[in-house]
Design a protein around this motif. Structure first.
Motif, PDB file in Angstrom:
ATOM      1  N   MET A   1       0.830  -1.208   0.000  1.00 28.07           N
ATOM      2  CA  MET A   1       0.000   0.000   0.000  1.00 28.07           C
ATOM      3  C   MET A   1       0.864   1.257   0.000  1.00 28.07           C
ATOM      4  SD  MET A   1      -1.064  -0.677   3.866  1.00 28.07           S
ATOM      5  CE  MET A   1      -1.336  -2.372   3.321  1.00 28.07           C
ATOM      6  N   ALA A   2       0.310   2.268  -0.509  1.00 32.69           N
ATOM      7  CA  ALA A   2       1.086   3.508  -0.645  1.00 32.69           C
ATOM      8  C   ALA A   2       1.350   4.173   0.710  1.00 32.69           C
ATOM      9  CB  ALA A   2       0.323   4.468  -1.537  1.00 32.69           C
ATOM     10  N   MET A   3       2.564   4.477   0.918  1.00 36.27           N
ATOM     11  CA  MET A   3       2.935   5.129   2.188  1.00 36.27           C
ATOM     12  C   MET A   3       3.274   6.565   1.828  1.00 36.27           C
ATOM     13  SD  MET A   3       5.047   6.333   4.405  1.00 36.27           S
ATOM     14  CE  MET A   3       6.169   5.675   5.616  1.00 36.27           C
ATOM     15  N   VAL A   4       2.598   7.483   2.487  1.00 36.11           N
ATOM     16  CA  VAL A   4       2.780   8.885   2.138  1.00 36.11           C
ATOM     17  C   VAL A   4       3.586   9.652   3.175  1.00 36.11           C
ATOM     18  CG1 VAL A   4       1.618  11.032   1.623  1.00 36.11           C
ATOM     19  CG2 VAL A   4       0.621   8.862   0.893  1.00 36.11           C
ATOM     20  N   ARG A   5       4.538  10.403   2.657  1.00 35.44           N
ATOM     21  CA  ARG A   5       5.404  11.157   3.551  1.00 35.44           C
ATOM     22  C   ARG A   5       5.073  12.638   3.590  1.00 35.44           C
ATOM     23  NH1 ARG A   5      11.241   8.429   2.615  1.00 35.44           N
ATOM     24  NH2 ARG A   5      10.507   6.501   3.551  1.00 35.44           N
ATOM     25  N   GLN A   6       5.213  13.214   4.739  1.00 34.77           N
ATOM     26  CA  GLN A   6       4.942  14.626   4.918  1.00 34.77           C
ATOM     27  C   GLN A   6       6.240  15.380   4.682  1.00 34.77           C
ATOM     28  OE1 GLN A   6       2.516  16.474   5.426  1.00 34.77           O
ATOM     29  NE2 GLN A   6       3.158  18.280   6.565  1.00 34.77           N
ATOM     30  N   THR A   7       6.272  16.172   3.635  1.00 33.08           N
ATOM     31  CA  THR A   7       7.512  16.911   3.358  1.00 33.08           C
ATOM     32  C   THR A   7       7.268  18.406   3.304  1.00 33.08           C
ATOM     33  OG1 THR A   7       7.268  16.949   0.966  1.00 33.08           O
ATOM     34  CG2 THR A   7       8.265  14.989   1.915  1.00 33.08           C
ATOM     35  N   ARG A   8       8.361  19.128   3.384  1.00 33.54           N
ATOM     36  CA  ARG A   8       8.344  20.573   3.367  1.00 33.54           C
ATOM     37  C   ARG A   8       7.688  21.082   2.077  1.00 33.54           C
ATOM     38  NH1 ARG A   8      11.712  22.199   6.507  1.00 33.54           N
ATOM     39  NH2 ARG A   8      13.285  20.612   6.117  1.00 33.54           N
ATOM     40  N   GLN A   9       8.101  20.519   0.952  1.00 32.32           N
ATOM     41  CA  GLN A   9       7.592  20.991  -0.338  1.00 32.32           C
ATOM     42  C   GLN A   9       6.122  20.660  -0.534  1.00 32.32           C
ATOM     43  OE1 GLN A   9      10.500  19.348   0.687  1.00 32.32           O
ATOM     44  NE2 GLN A   9      11.573  19.527  -1.272  1.00 32.32           N
ATOM     45  N   ARG A  10       5.743  19.526  -0.036  1.00 32.18           N
ATOM     46  CA  ARG A  10       4.353  19.127  -0.148  1.00 32.18           C
ATOM     47  C   ARG A  10       3.477  20.096   0.641  1.00 32.18           C
ATOM     48  NH1 ARG A  10       3.674  12.761  -0.608  1.00 32.18           N
ATOM     49  NH2 ARG A  10       4.989  13.289  -2.384  1.00 32.18           N
ATOM     50  N   ALA A  12       4.148  23.130   1.311  1.00 29.98           N
ATOM     51  CA  ALA A  12       4.134  24.428   0.635  1.00 29.98           C
ATOM     52  C   ALA A  12       3.121  24.440  -0.497  1.00 29.98           C
ATOM     53  CB  ALA A  12       5.532  24.740   0.092  1.00 29.98           C
ATOM     54  N   VAL A  13       3.082  23.377  -1.269  1.00 25.78           N
ATOM     55  CA  VAL A  13       2.131  23.296  -2.382  1.00 25.78           C
ATOM     56  C   VAL A  13       0.711  23.363  -1.838  1.00 25.78           C
ATOM     57  CG1 VAL A  13       1.157  21.781  -4.140  1.00 25.78           C
ATOM     58  CG2 VAL A  13       3.635  22.011  -3.928  1.00 25.78           C
ATOM     59  N   ILE A  14       0.465  22.633  -0.785  1.00 28.13           N
ATOM     60  CA  ILE A  14      -0.866  22.622  -0.186  1.00 28.13           C
ATOM     61  C   ILE A  14      -1.244  24.008   0.318  1.00 28.13           C
ATOM     62  CG2 ILE A  14      -2.193  21.780   1.783  1.00 28.13           C
ATOM     63  CD1 ILE A  14      -0.777  19.086   1.428  1.00 28.13           C
ATOM     64  N   GLU A  15      -0.283  24.679   0.933  1.00 25.72           N
ATOM     65  CA  GLU A  15      -0.614  25.998   1.460  1.00 25.72           C
ATOM     66  C   GLU A  15      -0.957  26.966   0.332  1.00 25.72           C
ATOM     67  OE1 GLU A  15       2.283  27.988   3.998  1.00 25.72           O
ATOM     68  OE2 GLU A  15       0.951  29.733   3.752  1.00 25.72           O
ATOM     69  N   VAL A  16      -0.192  26.892  -0.739  1.00 23.65           N
ATOM     70  CA  VAL A  16      -0.466  27.774  -1.873  1.00 23.65           C
ATOM     71  C   VAL A  16      -1.866  27.504  -2.411  1.00 23.65           C
ATOM     72  CG1 VAL A  16       0.114  28.243  -4.285  1.00 23.65           C
ATOM     73  CG2 VAL A  16       1.920  28.083  -2.564  1.00 23.65           C
ATOM     74  N   LEU A  17      -2.202  26.247  -2.534  1.00 26.38           N
ATOM     75  CA  LEU A  17      -3.521  25.898  -3.061  1.00 26.38           C
ATOM     76  C   LEU A  17      -4.636  26.399  -2.141  1.00 26.38           C
ATOM     77  CD1 LEU A  17      -2.871  22.296  -4.323  1.00 26.38           C
ATOM     78  CD2 LEU A  17      -3.793  24.175  -5.674  1.00 26.38           C
ATOM     79  N   GLN A  18      -4.420  26.257  -0.857  1.00 25.46           N
ATOM     80  CA  GLN A  18      -5.457  26.676   0.085  1.00 25.46           C
ATOM     81  C   GLN A  18      -5.603  28.185   0.131  1.00 25.46           C
ATOM     82  OE1 GLN A  18      -3.941  24.649   3.606  1.00 25.46           O
ATOM     83  NE2 GLN A  18      -5.610  23.174   3.468  1.00 25.46           N
ATOM     84  N   THR A  19      -4.493  28.861  -0.027  1.00 28.91           N
ATOM     85  CA  THR A  19      -4.494  30.312   0.048  1.00 28.91           C
ATOM     86  C   THR A  19      -5.032  30.985  -1.207  1.00 28.91           C
ATOM     87  OG1 THR A  19      -2.459  30.108   1.328  1.00 28.91           O
ATOM     88  CG2 THR A  19      -3.063  32.297   0.540  1.00 28.91           C
TER      89      THR A  19
END
Lengths: 130, 130
Positions: A1-10, A12-19
């Motif tokens: 199963m896919a294991m997802v990692r929390q990264t700095r760049q990820r 940042a992308v999420i924050e940009v999208l939310q903002t």
DNA sequence: TTTAATGCAAACAATTTGCAGTAGA
DNA sequence: TCTACTGCAAATTGTTTGCATTAAA
């Protein structure tokens, strides 16, 4: 199963999208992300977006020939009105629309998302009768 | 004013679009057209499609990362159900759907077309609990 | 004849991918 | 440590364009 990692760049992308309230495309997201993390690559942005879309947190908006634009999926569901002339994208509140029923769909099809776009010409682009 | 010429290749593209029930993309249309007129170029196909879409006779269906697919606009209006897994596109009869009202649209926006897509997973692609 | 439409190839743009190095868990 | 994630650059794909030529009107 896919294991997802929390990264700095990820993050940042999420924050940009939310903002952002402007339905940015990958390049715009990349530019915005770089303001914080200058080293982030376009490739990473694409890979992150793919993952978010696959996860259903982000929705895409496509226009022929143009770059795909992304939209963070907020609490309020909304659709879009796209101007064929200037390409501008307006939000259309979905609350006023009747719930779109899952009728007549092919057997066994499970809907995860509904894309509703009103194509047309916006006020400013209305062709004048010169 | 734009003066439009009736050409052999244009007719071929139109016929392919009217005949095909598979939402072909430009490459597929090109291939089909070439069966009759082997010399037609991809560029011409694109130019013709652009003209048809601008004229409102043909409707486009876009999917991120994939080629734009074209649909001849028939009497019966229909929408689409797109499988995220296999990319297959199913037609959804619009008659069963409630008329989509032009509510809440930005002032002055004139709708020429409504794109309604149900994104999801089709029967055959339903993820199994292996 | 006039000029829109075509074919071709080169130019573009958007997105994907391979790979070796980096850094979450 | 282990391996998902990253940056980079090269590779793909899809689509557009310039230009000399052809053929509708």
């Amino acid at each position: 199963m896919a294991m997802v990692r929390q990264t700095r760049q990820r993050a940042a992308v999420i924050e940009v999208l939310q903002t952002s309230r402007e339905h940015p495309d990958a390049a715009a997201i990349h530019a915005a992300v770089r303001e914080r993390l200058p080293s982030v690559s376009l490739g990473t942005v694409y890979r992150t977006l793919d993952a978010l879309v696959a996860g259903g947190v982000v929705v895409t908006l496509e226009r022929a020939g143009l770059a795909t634009r992304y939209d963070w999926r907020e609490g309020t569901v909304h659709h879009h009105a796209v101007c064929r002339a200037c390409g501008r994208i307006f939000d259309v509140d979905a609350a006023a629309l009747p719930a779109v029923p899952s009728v007549n769909l092919p057997g066994g099809f499970r809907v995860t998302d509904v894309h509703l776009e009103f194509m047309g010409v916006c006020d400013g682009c209305e062709p004048r009768t010169t």
